[in-house]
Design an enzyme around this catalytic site. Structure first.
Site, PDB file in Angstrom:
ATOM      1  N   GLY A 292      -0.606  21.338  -8.380  1.00  0.00           N
ATOM      2  CA  GLY A 292       0.663  21.413  -9.091  1.00  0.00           C
ATOM      3  C   GLY A 292       0.714  22.585 -10.065  1.00  0.00           C
ATOM      4  N   SER A 293       1.350  22.352 -11.195  1.00  0.00           N
ATOM      5  CA  SER A 293       1.711  23.450 -12.096  1.00  0.00           C
ATOM      6  C   SER A 293       0.545  24.104 -12.809  1.00  0.00           C
ATOM      7  CB  SER A 293       2.732  22.946 -13.124  1.00  0.00           C
ATOM      8  OG  SER A 293       3.940  22.596 -12.487  1.00  0.00           O
TER       9      SER A 293
END
Length: 586
Positions: A292-293
């Site tokens: 993810g981020s």
């Protein structure tokens, strides 16, 4: 073609071939002369002589190998299977694993005076005794093994009973005095003394060699004080958010030393067979996830290093970003033009994807490769897993990987790559070995020192500024920086990403202030499919799940690392994206 034709091609056998050929002609002449029987005896004698010579040569070779070879000496040619192993300790000399002498209990029924009394006394003395095996021994006709793993104290207690027919034999046993603490990095060995997991497997040959040289210990990189704090906070967070699994890692970004590694749930290496596969799995090394981020830190760093962007560069995030057949949205849409720093703070998929496309597929792949994200983490652990990377690096792959989708890596691979952003720009291999205090490995440069310093400031602003996503990781006076990560998991049942199944994490660094060579540490907290709670308002994202635990770990381990608290004014970001002083922060 005759044997004579072959003999020039085989010089080593020329003499033998000629003798055999001569013998054949002699046999034919003898047969013609009526003396075949005598010549047959000659032929048999000749063949026996040849075989005798061959076997004599083999015997001499075997004797030479036994006397003069290195086999069995603990060298590189023949590992000492079942040999003793050196102790494992933490970096401060605290015992993690050791060979201790235990005893096996044997019964010779022919010497037993009273089977009933012997049965009763042994069951009282050894509560875990196998009754069926005991009865079989007492009712049998020969001496057999009954029970193993008796400590010297237990052996003495049974011996003091004075039971006839009872005897003991020494047996080596590997003992892990801390149970489940650091179990996945220590690992375990089998009853024959072979390492099967963790450091026991990775450093197996070295542990045997140290023991063969007369003993000693091998120190690992972990600090038990840091490990205990990491285990405790990860366990508390896991109990609260009930994930499928969780990971915690602490490293020194300059040396690559792993100071703490936790994989939840854990197991007792003294009894590895009593744990299921999920507990024995080292999720930090052997599992891969879409992170993810947290990947946005890599994309932003690459954008800075290539000159594609500066901290004040702007990206239009007012509308979803359409790229080919797909549309990219923001989780919390700001719906405005964002600076690069604000893209990082708002964790904007739109802004990061646009930055990734501007960098381009070729350069992004090259940087990801130099960061070590396209291969297993460089660490001694054999469990280190291979990543899943895009088959084709095009704009679609770039847009996905720029914000942590479409690429699966292990937590240790992420940790190694993050170290490159935070230590001055050099990729340093991770290690489970304790290094010298002045150790500074010569790694491969990935980004410039300036880009690394800018990333430290950007990550600090993400924690200290009210609009940042990492505020819950702040630890007073420790200048914590970091990046949240929430990756939705691909679900084959729906042929797409499942919004309810997430990998939530927080990648933290401290202290972010000071020169590039200052002592600096990385902390990762990851949870696989956590569940939101009342306290998190139902959210299970990295900012709610990973950041608080990371902050608590940092707050507890800073004193062990000698990091002094400095209550200076934290960094914030002005409206133009430049760094400025601010009195705000969480």
């Amino acid at each position: 073609m005759s044997l004579a034709d072959l003999s020039p091609r085989l010089p080593a056998w020329r003499w033998i071939i000629e003798r055999v050929w001569s013998l054949e002609h002699a046999f034919e002449r003898s047969k013609a002369a009526g003396r075949a029987q005598d010549d047959t005896r000659l032929r048999i004698f000749f063949i026996l002589a040849i075989f005798g010579t061959v076997f004599l040569g083999l015997a001499i070779g075997a004797a030479r190998s036994a006397v003069f070879s290195d086999a069995g000496r603990g060298g590189d040619y023949a590992p000492l299977i079942g040999a003793a192993r050196a102790d494992l300790t933490d970096r401060n000399g605290e015992l993690l694993a050791a060979d201790l002498t235990h005893y096996g209990l044997y019964i010779d029924p022919s010497d037993v005076w009273d089977a009933r009394e012997t049965r009763s006394a042994l069951r009282r003395a050894i509560p875990g005794l196998d009754v069926k095996r005991l009865n079989k021994a007492l009712e049998g006709r020969r001496r057999i093994f009954v029970h193993g793993g008796l400590t010297p104290e237990e052996r003495n207690a049974v011996h003091a009973l004075g039971l006839p027919g009872i005897s003991f034999e020494e047996e080596g046993r590997r003992v892990y005095p801390l149970g489940g603490t650091a179990a996945h990095i220590i690992g375990f060995s089998d009853k024959g003394g072979a390492g099967l997991a963790g450091a026991e497997r990775a450093l197996d040959a070295e542990l045997r060699q140290i023991a063969a040289r007369g003993g000693g210990s091998l120190p690992l990189s972990i600090d038990l004080r840091i490990q205990a704090a990491l285990d405790d906070e990860l366990n508390k967070a896991a109990m609260h958010f009930t994930p499928k699994g969780a990971v915690g890692i602490v490293t020194n970004v300059h040396t690559g030393e792993i100071l703490g590694l936790s994989s939840w749930p854990t197991f007792d290496p003294n009894k590895p067979g009593g744990a299921d596969d999920s507990a024995r799995l080292n999720r930090a090394a052997a599992s891969v996830y879409e992170m993810g981020s947290t990947f946005k830190a890599f994309t932003v760093a690459i954008g800075l290093d290539t000159g594609v962007a500066t901290p004040s560069s702007t990206f239009d995030a007012t509308q979803p970003y359409k790229l080919g057949y797909r549309t990219i949205h923001d989780y919390h849409a700001a719906r405005k033009v964002l600076t690069l720093v604000e893209v990082f703070q708002h964790s904007s998929n739109i802004g990061t994807a646009k930055l990734g496309v501007a960098i381009g597929p070729r350069r992004l792949e090259q940087y990801f490769t130099k960061l070590g994200l396209t291969k297993p983490a460089s660490v001694e652990l054999r469990e280190s897993a291979r990543p899943l990377t895009p088959k084709v690096w095009n704009d679609d792959a770039v847009a996905s990987t720029s914000f942590g989708h479409g690429m699966n890596v292990s937590p240790l691979a992420l940790t190694e790559a993050m170290g490159s952003l935070l230590n001055g720009g050099v990729r340093v291999p991770l290690t489970i070995r304790k290094q010298d205090v002045n150790y500074r490995p010569k790694g491969e440069r990935v980004i410039s020192e300036q880009s690394s310093l800018e990333m430290l400031q950007i990550m600090r602003a993400n924690v200290s500024d009210p609009i940042g996503s990492g505020g819950k990781a702040n630890a007073p006076g420790l200048s914590v920086g970091g990046k949240t990560g929430t990756g939705e998991k691909y679900d084959p049942a729906i042929r797409g990403y499942n919004h309810k199944r997430q990998v939530s994490s927080f990648a933290a660094v401290f202290p972010t202030d000071g020169p590039v060579e200052a002592d600096r540490y990385f902390v990762l907290i990851l949870m696989d499919e956590p569940n939101g709670t009342k306290e998190s308002y139902g959210f299970s994202t990295g900012g709610w799940v990973g950041a608080p635990a990371a902050g608590k770990v940092i707050d507890r381990i800073a004193p062990f690392l000698g990091v002094q608290r400095k209550y200076d004014v934290p960094y914030s970001v002005a409206s133009n994206g430049a760094f400025a002083a601010s009195g705000g922060g969480r």
